[in-house]
Design a protein around this motif. Structure first.
Motif, PDB file in Angstrom:
ATOM      1  N   ASP A  97       1.174 -26.278 -17.287  1.00 17.53           N
ATOM      2  CA  ASP A  97       0.696 -27.559 -16.848  1.00 17.53           C
ATOM      3  C   ASP A  97       0.233 -28.497 -18.320  1.00 17.53           C
ATOM      4  N   ALA A  98      -0.041 -27.532 -19.181  1.00 17.12           N
ATOM      5  CA  ALA A  98      -0.455 -28.429 -20.365  1.00 17.12           C
ATOM      6  C   ALA A  98       0.877 -29.053 -21.052  1.00 17.12           C
ATOM      7  N   LEU A  99       1.824 -28.045 -20.985  1.00 21.87           N
ATOM      8  CA  LEU A  99       3.162 -28.558 -21.608  1.00 21.87           C
ATOM      9  C   LEU A  99       3.648 -29.740 -20.901  1.00 21.87           C
ATOM     10  N   ALA A 100       3.619 -29.740 -19.562  1.00 19.88           N
ATOM     11  CA  ALA A 100       4.432 -30.879 -18.848  1.00 19.88           C
ATOM     12  C   ALA A 100       3.308 -32.200 -18.923  1.00 19.88           C
ATOM     13  N   HIS A 101       2.135 -31.961 -18.925  1.00 21.11           N
ATOM     14  CA  HIS A 101       1.087 -33.240 -18.909  1.00 21.11           C
ATOM     15  C   HIS A 101       1.643 -34.352 -19.773  1.00 21.11           C
ATOM     16  N   PRO A 102       1.964 -34.266 -21.073  1.00 17.40           N
ATOM     17  CA  PRO A 102       2.474 -35.187 -21.811  1.00 17.40           C
ATOM     18  C   PRO A 102       3.525 -36.299 -21.395  1.00 17.40           C
ATOM     19  N   LEU A 103       4.305 -35.614 -20.707  1.00 15.52           N
ATOM     20  CA  LEU A 103       5.486 -36.346 -19.945  1.00 15.52           C
ATOM     21  C   LEU A 103       5.219 -36.958 -18.601  1.00 15.52           C
ATOM     22  N   THR A 104       3.782 -37.113 -18.149  1.00 18.04           N
ATOM     23  CA  THR A 104       3.811 -37.581 -17.144  1.00 18.04           C
ATOM     24  C   THR A 104       4.177 -39.068 -16.970  1.00 18.04           C
ATOM     25  N   GLY A 105       4.637 -39.653 -15.878  1.00 20.33           N
ATOM     26  CA  GLY A 105       5.213 -40.829 -15.731  1.00 20.33           C
ATOM     27  C   GLY A 105       6.676 -40.801 -15.866  1.00 20.33           C
ATOM     28  N   GLN A 106       7.352 -39.775 -16.316  1.00 22.47           N
ATOM     29  CA  GLN A 106       8.938 -39.888 -16.663  1.00 22.47           C
ATOM     30  C   GLN A 106       9.385 -39.668 -15.378  1.00 22.47           C
ATOM     31  N   GLY A 107      10.597 -40.329 -15.027  1.00 27.13           N
ATOM     32  CA  GLY A 107      11.235 -40.039 -13.910  1.00 27.13           C
ATOM     33  C   GLY A 107      11.786 -38.653 -13.649  1.00 27.13           C
ATOM     34  N   GLY A 108      12.609 -38.547 -12.349  1.00 29.49           N
ATOM     35  CA  GLY A 108      12.986 -37.141 -12.333  1.00 29.49           C
ATOM     36  C   GLY A 108      11.935 -36.063 -12.312  1.00 29.49           C
ATOM     37  N   LEU A 109      12.465 -34.789 -12.517  1.00 32.88           N
ATOM     38  CA  LEU A 109      11.786 -33.663 -12.576  1.00 32.88           C
ATOM     39  C   LEU A 109      11.362 -33.238 -13.961  1.00 32.88           C
ATOM     40  N   ILE A 110      10.059 -32.632 -14.252  1.00 30.97           N
ATOM     41  CA  ILE A 110       9.819 -31.887 -15.536  1.00 30.97           C
ATOM     42  C   ILE A 110       9.710 -30.615 -15.353  1.00 30.97           C
ATOM     43  N   CYS A 111      10.639 -29.869 -16.223  1.00 30.33           N
ATOM     44  CA  CYS A 111      10.420 -28.491 -15.966  1.00 30.33           C
ATOM     45  C   CYS A 111      10.160 -27.686 -17.527  1.00 30.33           C
ATOM     46  N   PRO A 112       9.003 -27.314 -17.648  1.00 34.34           N
ATOM     47  CA  PRO A 112       8.604 -26.677 -18.895  1.00 34.34           C
ATOM     48  C   PRO A 112       9.143 -25.083 -18.733  1.00 34.34           C
ATOM     49  N   ILE A 113       9.867 -24.557 -19.852  1.00 33.52           N
ATOM     50  CA  ILE A 113      10.064 -23.281 -19.827  1.00 33.52           C
ATOM     51  C   ILE A 113       9.828 -22.214 -20.889  1.00 33.52           C
ATOM     52  N   LEU A 114       9.092 -21.274 -20.910  1.00 36.52           N
ATOM     53  CA  LEU A 114       8.964 -20.559 -22.023  1.00 36.52           C
ATOM     54  C   LEU A 114       9.710 -19.103 -22.054  1.00 36.52           C
ATOM     55  N   ASN A 115      10.010 -18.677 -23.068  1.00 33.43           N
ATOM     56  CA  ASN A 115      10.703 -17.589 -23.303  1.00 33.43           C
ATOM     57  C   ASN A 115      10.076 -16.272 -22.960  1.00 33.43           C
ATOM     58  N   ALA A 116      10.274 -15.825 -21.833  1.00 31.80           N
ATOM     59  CA  ALA A 116       9.363 -14.486 -21.435  1.00 31.80           C
ATOM     60  C   ALA A 116       9.761 -13.240 -21.635  1.00 31.80           C
ATOM     61  N   ARG A 117      11.009 -13.080 -22.533  1.00 29.02           N
ATOM     62  CA  ARG A 117      11.819 -12.082 -22.976  1.00 29.02           C
ATOM     63  C   ARG A 117      12.416 -11.312 -21.653  1.00 29.02           C
ATOM     64  N   LYS A 118      13.182 -10.220 -21.768  1.00 26.22           N
ATOM     65  CA  LYS A 118      13.611  -9.526 -20.588  1.00 26.22           C
ATOM     66  C   LYS A 118      14.694 -10.491 -19.776  1.00 26.22           C
ATOM     67  N   ASP A 119      15.245 -11.319 -20.525  1.00 21.16           N
ATOM     68  CA  ASP A 119      16.155 -12.562 -19.580  1.00 21.16           C
ATOM     69  C   ASP A 119      15.469 -12.947 -18.819  1.00 21.16           C
ATOM     70  N   GLU A 120      14.245 -13.490 -19.037  1.00 26.54           N
ATOM     71  CA  GLU A 120      13.592 -14.375 -17.868  1.00 26.54           C
ATOM     72  C   GLU A 120      12.848 -15.385 -18.771  1.00 26.54           C
ATOM     73  N   VAL A 121      12.315 -16.495 -18.032  1.00 27.08           N
ATOM     74  CA  VAL A 121      11.686 -17.393 -18.545  1.00 27.08           C
ATOM     75  C   VAL A 121      10.249 -17.809 -17.678  1.00 27.08           C
ATOM     76  N   ASP A 163       9.521 -23.533 -25.570  1.00 23.68           N
ATOM     77  CA  ASP A 163       9.986 -22.535 -26.519  1.00 23.68           C
ATOM     78  C   ASP A 163      11.419 -21.776 -25.660  1.00 23.68           C
ATOM     79  N   GLY A 164      11.647 -22.153 -24.559  1.00 24.91           N
ATOM     80  CA  GLY A 164      12.820 -21.517 -24.012  1.00 24.91           C
ATOM     81  C   GLY A 164      14.125 -22.148 -24.221  1.00 24.91           C
ATOM     82  N   VAL A 165      13.862 -23.477 -24.326  1.00 28.03           N
ATOM     83  CA  VAL A 165      14.995 -24.405 -24.606  1.00 28.03           C
ATOM     84  C   VAL A 165      15.789 -24.031 -25.751  1.00 28.03           C
ATOM     85  N   PRO A 166      15.386 -23.721 -26.829  1.00 23.67           N
ATOM     86  CA  PRO A 166      16.319 -23.256 -27.939  1.00 23.67           C
ATOM     87  C   PRO A 166      16.981 -22.188 -27.644  1.00 23.67           C
TER      88      PRO A 166
END
Length: 234
Positions: A97-121, A163-166
């Motif tokens: 929620d905190a990651l996505a919050h600064p992008l409030t108002g942007q069109g489309g979808l917002i999807c924060p992803i964090l590297n969870a290891r084990k080939d998951e986010v 941090d899942g984006v890189p």
């Protein structure tokens, strides 16, 4: 109301002080020192930067997960200890929620992803409705391929951040093509300011907790818990 925000659920350690929804001071580091070393000096410094004392605070907000199990424990322990000693209410704010919050108002979808290891986010999906973020899915721990399928079915352009984006950005670009966009690198790390601002809203609405009641949201079991359960079944 003055609120101290603490973020320690990822490799970043960040703290901020807000007065309502007005940011007074913020500090963030992304170094190799553990959060237990970074946080307390940063909290002292950010209060000094804001020109306020602990007696001026109305509450504490802390990133409550998902994220690094160790980082979450350190952040939660720090926030709960300070809240108990200072006699303040405390609230947990979802890391995504905190990651996505600064992008409030942007069109489309917002999807924060964090590297969870084990080939998951760790992921969640949001969109802006009437000027506020609405969570459509998550938070979940999911394989990138499954998340790409969910995003494709929603059928809207999506901005990825975190941090899942890189690690997985190339994969999502390959799977979703022109549907996917990436937030700037400076937006890919959780910050103390959104934690403090969202925490202020929760505290304002009466969601403050006794420090002993606040729990992290790990999403999935830790490696130690998985091994313990396997041992019990065996």
């Amino acid at each position: 109301m003055l609120v101290l925000g603490i973020e320690a659920a990822t490799p970043v350690a960040a703290v901020a002080v807000v007065d309502g929804e007005r940011l007074l001071a913020e500090r963030m580091v992304n170094n190799r020192r553990t959060h237990s070393v970074n946080l307390l000096p940063m909290i002292k410094a950010v209060l000094e930067d804001a020109g306020v004392g602990r007696e001026d605070l109305g509450g504490i907000a802390v990133s409550s997960g998902p994220g690094s199990f160790t980082g979450l424990r350190i952040g939660m322990a720090t926030a709960k200890t300070l809240a108990q000693v200072w006699g303040l209410p405390v609230v947990g704010v979802g890391t995504l929620d905190a990651l996505a919050h600064p992008l409030t108002g942007q069109g489309g979808l917002i999807c924060p992803i964090l590297n969870a290891r084990k080939d998951e986010v760790y992921a969640a999906v949001y969109r802006t409705v009437d000027g506020e973020l609405e969570r459509l899915e998550g938070p979940v721990a999911v394989r990138p391929g499954e998340l790409a399928g969910r995003l494709e079915r929603l059928g809207l352009p999506v901005t990825l951040l975190g941090d899942g984006v890189p690690v997985y950005g190339g994969f999502f670009k390959q799977q979703l093509g022109g549907m996917v966009f990436f937030a700037p690198g400076s937006a890919c790390w959780p910050r103390g300011a959104p934690v403090a601002e969202l925490g202020y809203r929760l505290l304002r609405d009466g969601a403050g907790k006794d420090p002993f009641e606040l729990l992290p949201n790990y999403i999935r079991l830790s490696e130690a818990e998985v091994k313990w359960l396997q041992k019990q079944k065996g």
